[in-house]
Design a protein around this motif. Sequence first.
Motif, PDB file in Angstrom:
ATOM      1  N   ALA A 794       0.802  -1.221   0.000  1.00  0.00           N
ATOM      2  CA  ALA A 794       0.000   0.000   0.000  1.00  0.00           C
ATOM      3  C   ALA A 794       0.837   1.275   0.000  1.00  0.00           C
ATOM      4  CB  ALA A 794      -0.947   0.001   1.191  1.00  0.00           C
ATOM      5  N   ASN A 795       1.943   1.267   0.720  1.00  0.00           N
ATOM      6  CA  ASN A 795       2.785   2.467   0.757  1.00  0.00           C
ATOM      7  C   ASN A 795       4.247   2.101   0.539  1.00  0.00           C
ATOM      8  OD1 ASN A 795       3.103   5.251   0.967  1.00  0.00           O
ATOM      9  ND2 ASN A 795       3.519   5.174   3.164  1.00  0.00           N
ATOM     10  N   ALA A 796       4.471   1.085  -0.282  1.00  0.00           N
ATOM     11  CA  ALA A 796       5.843   0.638  -0.540  1.00  0.00           C
ATOM     12  C   ALA A 796       6.659   1.767  -1.154  1.00  0.00           C
ATOM     13  CB  ALA A 796       5.829  -0.569  -1.470  1.00  0.00           C
ATOM     14  N   ALA A 797       7.939   1.814  -0.770  1.00  0.00           N
ATOM     15  CA  ALA A 797       8.835   2.858  -1.260  1.00  0.00           C
ATOM     16  C   ALA A 797       9.383   2.502  -2.639  1.00  0.00           C
ATOM     17  CB  ALA A 797       9.984   3.047  -0.272  1.00  0.00           C
ATOM     18  N   LEU A 798       9.860   3.500  -3.347  1.00  0.00           N
ATOM     19  CA  LEU A 798      10.451   3.259  -4.657  1.00  0.00           C
ATOM     20  C   LEU A 798      11.626   2.282  -4.563  1.00  0.00           C
ATOM     21  CD1 LEU A 798      10.430   6.907  -6.086  1.00  0.00           C
ATOM     22  CD2 LEU A 798       8.886   5.026  -6.696  1.00  0.00           C
ATOM     23  N   SER A 799      12.294   2.279  -3.432  1.00  0.00           N
ATOM     24  CA  SER A 799      13.429   1.367  -3.230  1.00  0.00           C
ATOM     25  C   SER A 799      12.994  -0.083  -3.109  1.00  0.00           C
ATOM     26  CB  SER A 799      14.189   1.765  -1.962  1.00  0.00           C
ATOM     27  OG  SER A 799      13.345   1.579  -0.830  1.00  0.00           O
ATOM     28  N   GLY A 800      11.709  -0.285  -2.916  1.00  0.00           N
ATOM     29  CA  GLY A 800      11.209  -1.627  -2.645  1.00  0.00           C
ATOM     30  C   GLY A 800      11.020  -1.894  -1.169  1.00  0.00           C
ATOM     31  N   ASP A 801      11.448  -0.940  -0.343  1.00  0.00           N
ATOM     32  CA  ASP A 801      11.285  -1.069   1.106  1.00  0.00           C
ATOM     33  C   ASP A 801       9.797  -1.042   1.443  1.00  0.00           C
ATOM     34  OD1 ASP A 801      11.549  -1.090   3.825  1.00  0.00           O
ATOM     35  OD2 ASP A 801      12.719   0.771   3.959  1.00  0.00           O
ATOM     36  N   LEU A 802       9.363  -2.052   2.193  1.00  0.00           N
ATOM     37  CA  LEU A 802       7.948  -2.147   2.564  1.00  0.00           C
ATOM     38  C   LEU A 802       7.647  -1.434   3.871  1.00  0.00           C
ATOM     39  CD1 LEU A 802       7.480  -5.930   1.709  1.00  0.00           C
ATOM     40  CD2 LEU A 802       6.804  -3.973   0.304  1.00  0.00           C
ATOM     41  N   LEU A 803       8.680  -0.888   4.516  1.00  0.00           N
ATOM     42  CA  LEU A 803       8.500  -0.304   5.838  1.00  0.00           C
ATOM     43  C   LEU A 803       7.482   0.835   5.882  1.00  0.00           C
ATOM     44  CD1 LEU A 803       9.495  -0.518   8.790  1.00  0.00           C
ATOM     45  CD2 LEU A 803      11.160   1.274   8.235  1.00  0.00           C
ATOM     46  N   LYS A 844      -6.374  -5.347  -3.425  1.00  0.00           N
ATOM     47  CA  LYS A 844      -6.627  -4.198  -4.282  1.00  0.00           C
ATOM     48  C   LYS A 844      -5.332  -3.635  -4.840  1.00  0.00           C
ATOM     49  CE  LYS A 844     -10.885  -2.670  -1.975  1.00  0.00           C
ATOM     50  NZ  LYS A 844     -11.576  -1.513  -1.326  1.00  0.00           N
ATOM     51  N   VAL A 845      -5.464  -2.984  -5.973  1.00  0.00           N
ATOM     52  CA  VAL A 845      -4.316  -2.293  -6.565  1.00  0.00           C
ATOM     53  C   VAL A 845      -4.211  -0.921  -5.922  1.00  0.00           C
ATOM     54  CG1 VAL A 845      -3.324  -1.339  -8.663  1.00  0.00           C
ATOM     55  CG2 VAL A 845      -4.547  -3.528  -8.742  1.00  0.00           C
ATOM     56  N   VAL A 846      -3.178  -0.741  -5.114  1.00  0.00           N
ATOM     57  CA  VAL A 846      -2.945   0.495  -4.381  1.00  0.00           C
ATOM     58  C   VAL A 846      -1.500   0.916  -4.598  1.00  0.00           C
ATOM     59  CG1 VAL A 846      -3.005   1.630  -2.131  1.00  0.00           C
ATOM     60  CG2 VAL A 846      -4.630  -0.203  -2.635  1.00  0.00           C
ATOM     61  N   PHE A 847      -1.294   2.204  -4.875  1.00  0.00           N
ATOM     62  CA  PHE A 847       0.050   2.761  -4.993  1.00  0.00           C
ATOM     63  C   PHE A 847       0.146   3.982  -4.081  1.00  0.00           C
ATOM     64  CE2 PHE A 847      -0.532   0.745  -9.161  1.00  0.00           C
ATOM     65  CZ  PHE A 847       0.632  -0.012  -9.250  1.00  0.00           C
ATOM     66  N   GLY A 848       1.170   4.049  -3.252  1.00  0.00           N
ATOM     67  CA  GLY A 848       1.374   5.216  -2.405  1.00  0.00           C
ATOM     68  C   GLY A 848       0.140   5.580  -1.602  1.00  0.00           C
ATOM     69  N   THR A 849      -0.542   4.577  -1.133  1.00  0.00           N
ATOM     70  CA  THR A 849      -1.799   4.653  -0.359  1.00  0.00           C
ATOM     71  C   THR A 849      -2.985   5.099  -1.209  1.00  0.00           C
ATOM     72  OG1 THR A 849      -1.606   6.946   0.460  1.00  0.00           O
ATOM     73  CG2 THR A 849      -0.484   5.210   1.743  1.00  0.00           C
ATOM     74  N   LEU A 850      -2.792   5.325  -2.504  1.00  0.00           N
ATOM     75  CA  LEU A 850      -3.897   5.719  -3.384  1.00  0.00           C
ATOM     76  C   LEU A 850      -4.537   4.461  -3.963  1.00  0.00           C
ATOM     77  CD1 LEU A 850      -5.458   8.048  -4.701  1.00  0.00           C
ATOM     78  CD2 LEU A 850      -3.787   7.990  -6.578  1.00  0.00           C
ATOM     79  N   ASP A 851      -5.828   4.281  -3.679  1.00  0.00           N
ATOM     80  CA  ASP A 851      -6.557   3.081  -4.075  1.00  0.00           C
ATOM     81  C   ASP A 851      -7.149   3.274  -5.469  1.00  0.00           C
ATOM     82  OD1 ASP A 851      -8.159   0.851  -4.322  1.00  0.00           O
ATOM     83  OD2 ASP A 851      -9.036   1.004  -2.312  1.00  0.00           O
ATOM     84  N   THR A 909      -3.432   5.506 -11.706  1.00  0.00           N
ATOM     85  CA  THR A 909      -3.265   5.548 -10.253  1.00  0.00           C
ATOM     86  C   THR A 909      -1.795   5.639  -9.887  1.00  0.00           C
ATOM     87  OG1 THR A 909      -5.273   4.220  -9.977  1.00  0.00           O
ATOM     88  CG2 THR A 909      -3.772   4.343  -8.097  1.00  0.00           C
ATOM     89  N   ALA A 910      -0.955   4.875 -10.564  1.00  0.00           N
ATOM     90  CA  ALA A 910       0.487   4.913 -10.303  1.00  0.00           C
ATOM     91  C   ALA A 910       1.053   6.290 -10.579  1.00  0.00           C
ATOM     92  CB  ALA A 910       1.201   3.857 -11.136  1.00  0.00           C
ATOM     93  N   GLN A 911       0.545   6.960 -11.628  1.00  0.00           N
ATOM     94  CA  GLN A 911       1.033   8.300 -11.977  1.00  0.00           C
ATOM     95  C   GLN A 911       0.618   9.344 -10.945  1.00  0.00           C
ATOM     96  OE1 GLN A 911      -0.753   8.464 -15.868  1.00  0.00           O
ATOM     97  NE2 GLN A 911       1.205   8.016 -16.910  1.00  0.00           N
ATOM     98  N   GLN A 912      -0.569   9.192 -10.390  1.00  0.00           N
ATOM     99  CA  GLN A 912      -1.088  10.186  -9.462  1.00  0.00           C
ATOM    100  C   GLN A 912      -0.538  10.028  -8.042  1.00  0.00           C
ATOM    101  OE1 GLN A 912      -5.460  10.720  -9.677  1.00  0.00           O
ATOM    102  NE2 GLN A 912      -5.360   9.448 -11.544  1.00  0.00           N
ATOM    103  N   ALA A 913      -0.087   8.844  -7.708  1.00  0.00           N
ATOM    104  CA  ALA A 913       0.325   8.559  -6.331  1.00  0.00           C
ATOM    105  C   ALA A 913       1.623   9.273  -5.967  1.00  0.00           C
ATOM    106  CB  ALA A 913       0.488   7.056  -6.136  1.00  0.00           C
ATOM    107  N   THR A 914       1.802   9.458  -4.668  1.00  0.00           N
ATOM    108  CA  THR A 914       3.027  10.027  -4.116  1.00  0.00           C
ATOM    109  C   THR A 914       3.774   8.923  -3.371  1.00  0.00           C
ATOM    110  OG1 THR A 914       1.992  12.200  -3.890  1.00  0.00           O
ATOM    111  CG2 THR A 914       3.988  11.779  -2.582  1.00  0.00           C
ATOM    112  N   TYR A 915       5.092   8.852  -3.562  1.00  0.00           N
ATOM    113  CA  TYR A 915       5.851   7.719  -3.029  1.00  0.00           C
ATOM    114  C   TYR A 915       6.955   8.162  -2.070  1.00  0.00           C
ATOM    115  CZ  TYR A 915       3.661   5.432  -7.020  1.00  0.00           C
ATOM    116  OH  TYR A 915       2.750   4.960  -7.919  1.00  0.00           O
TER     117      TYR A 915
END
Length: 917
Positions: A794-803, A844-851, A909-915
């Motif tokens: 849901a809020n994974a970092a660009l680095s791949g870090d799931l923290l 669900k497909v979620v990027f940067g907490t954006l559903d 959604t991927a384009q609109q999300a913030t990471y």
Amino acid sequence: MAPPLSRRSLLQATAAAAVEAPSVWTVQPFALDEVALGTGVFAEKRKLMLDHARGYDVNRLLQVFRANAGLSTGGAVAPGGWEGLDGEANGNLRGHYTGHFLTLLAQAYASTGAQVFADRIATMITALTEARAALRTDPKMLATTGKWGGALELVRGSYQYVDLPAAVLGGATAITLSVWVRPTHYASWQRVFDFGDNTTRYLYLATRNGSGVPRFAITTSGAGGEQGLNGTAALPLNQWSHLAVTLSGSTGTLYVNGTAVATNTAMTLTPAALGTLANNWLGRSTYPADPVFAGAFDEFNVWSRALSQSEITSLQTIEAKLSTSGLGDLASYWFQATTGGTFSDASGRGLTATLRRTWGGPSHPGFLAAYPETQFIALESMTASDYTKVWAPYYTAHKILRGLLDAYAATDDARALDLASGMGDWMRSRLSVLPEATLQRMWGLFSSGEFGGIVEAIVDLHAYTGKAEHLALARLFDLDSLIDACAANTDILSDLHANQHIPIFTGLLRLYDATGEARYLAAAKNFWGMVVPGRMYGIGGTSTAEFWKASGVIAGTIGDTTAETCCAYNLLKLSRTLFFHEQSPKYMDYYERALYNQVLGSKRDSADAEKPLVTYFIGLTPGRVRDYTPKQGTTCCEGTGMESATKYQDSVYFKATDGSSLYVNLYSPSTLTWAEKGVTVTQTTQYPREQGTTLTFRGGTASFALKLRVPSWATAGFHVTVNGGAVNGTPSPGSYFSISRTWQPGDVVRISVPFRLRVEKALDDPTLQTLFYGPVNLVARNSSTSYLQFGLYANAALSGDLLPTLTPVSGTPLHYTLNGTEFAPFMEGTEDPAHAYFRRTEPKVVFGTLDSGLANPAKPDGTSLLDEIWAGTPFASKSALVARVRSTVDAWVAAGLLGQTDGETVVSTAQQATYVS
């Protein structure tokens, strides 16, 4: 033959590998006293175990050895559990825990220098020396306070009895047998006396029958033909009671403390009907399975007539010799009349009695154990395992031998080496005369034939003594079917008992060191690869219900009895010994995993003088609570747990055999004193609460390569500076990063190793996962007994870090929450219900907490769209991620796995999300 090693050389191996031919090692460990732990999680855990080492009464451990030798136990109570006669399998493993405790004390002394530990070792070595000396001679009377003076004490576990001459009953047609007894144990069918040939013709008096009351019986046709007398109440323990039996005509009477409690007027048998009997015993039964009497005897008399009620009554208040009945005319023994092993007969018939052991005595003067030699003897003819009869006697011998060697290494007490050498000589005398087929059968038996790490210990013994016989002894434990299969890289581990076999391979490495036989090394290397990772849980543990299943089956073996703690201990030992031969980073990667997770987490975070508070199994089922007081206590895992907690520093640093390199394997607060180089290296860190460490050099100037382990999980970078300046080179995960220079006092090396949150998937079920943050396994604390479901993208970092998907718990390092559930380090020794594994679900497909509002589609093999997108990490930028999303979506649309419209929604959604970067 190479010359024997010095104590220091062996101490440098930290009781794990005494090198007879150091040239075969390319690196060597430092001694425990050369690496001091600094403030941190390891020092905190060790302090708890040191408190236990100071507080536990070692006389309790020594009780079973003293009892077996027929010595006074000083009132000490045996530890119980596996160390007690009432424990699992009748205490057939007793003595093993004493060996563990000696190692604990030796390591504690080597690590801290505290005299209390050396003093405790000396106490134990003195007692063991005395026990062996007593076993070398015929048993001698152990005196105790009697009813009328001195009395004979038969300590439970001594297996001693009094052997009377065959003429003692005199063929009497009427008789009285009178004795004072003070039983100390409640076991049924302990004999006060038993006169018989076998289990057909006999006469006996037991303190307790199956109903718990005294019983007298006489028969010429076995148990079914017994004519008997039963008491009405149990005899009290630890109190003197008087028992008497009279037979005359057809009447028999049983008296307890002067009162007739049973009369039988149909008793037609008398001693005359039995004839001359082969076995005439006080304290022993003609039925081999019956227990030996535990307690004390005073004044045993036999008269050739039936004493009257009044005569019996008079014996309650006065010695027989002063009573109206006088001494027995058939036999009379005053046990206060001797301090040796024979008892004179005061009846005038000269029937001298002798104190004996049921098992005779040791076959060799080097024998030392907490039980008779009978288990070793029985093993030689066993064809099927039965631990209630024979429970791993050579395993127990290993623990004792290892403890003695460690005690010698730590204190230079020559008596410890003498005891150890004697044990080697004794084992050699037993095993060298057995046919090869017998040895192979013995070592192939589950449990009964288990011998632990005895080969490693015997090779270490040989390095001390230089005796060729000791090296030959080590090779007598070769289990060829196992060695040859593993040497050929043929996996035969399924359905084998895990901890029975792991230490075998450390022993094989030591045999390779001593003999150069290549199959030993090949077998050990291949075996390690069969366990790691194919049979390894995330915490580094292995085994389910103590056994292995097929390689690759992880989710399918998770249960309440997974990850036996001993297995982790022994895999660590094997891994470091393999590293001495081949500096493959995988061995130290595993070492870090198991040490920082299972081993640390197996110790509860509290102290106890009576218990080490260490797990046996670590159940990995959902909501499982760790049990730090397993079984009945004094188990193998508690023993190895005590050892682990006092040698945490044993693999932090290694040195190249030629002195050219210093390996920093683990990041742990510590100070290394490298005497040969004249330098000290202080490592300052709160790792793993800190993501890095600092090394500071002091002392003299020295040239060598500093080799820093780059963990395989360190994909976020590994940054090194020396005195503030960057170091050339590109460290890669799963390697050692080398810095060669002449090191000066004051040099400072700073290492930064950023952690990332990642998952490890069960090999047989990728949806069952466990969570790691750097080296730290994080477990969900939740009482549910079903697998919890979590999503992490849901809020994974660009680095791949799931923290970023998790929320840190303020003020509590390494604690996080997700969906209301707290995640905490496995290494914390709490009793919280925990989930080491969880069910991964990304609905669900979620990027940067954006559903996106879309379900996350999946391929037939379970791989989801998000799995495939995030498999491309790390992403250098948001645009790189969006590009990955576009290419993946296009591929899925083309394959008919995703609709065109839904695909565009995913990309949008991927384009609109913030990471998080």
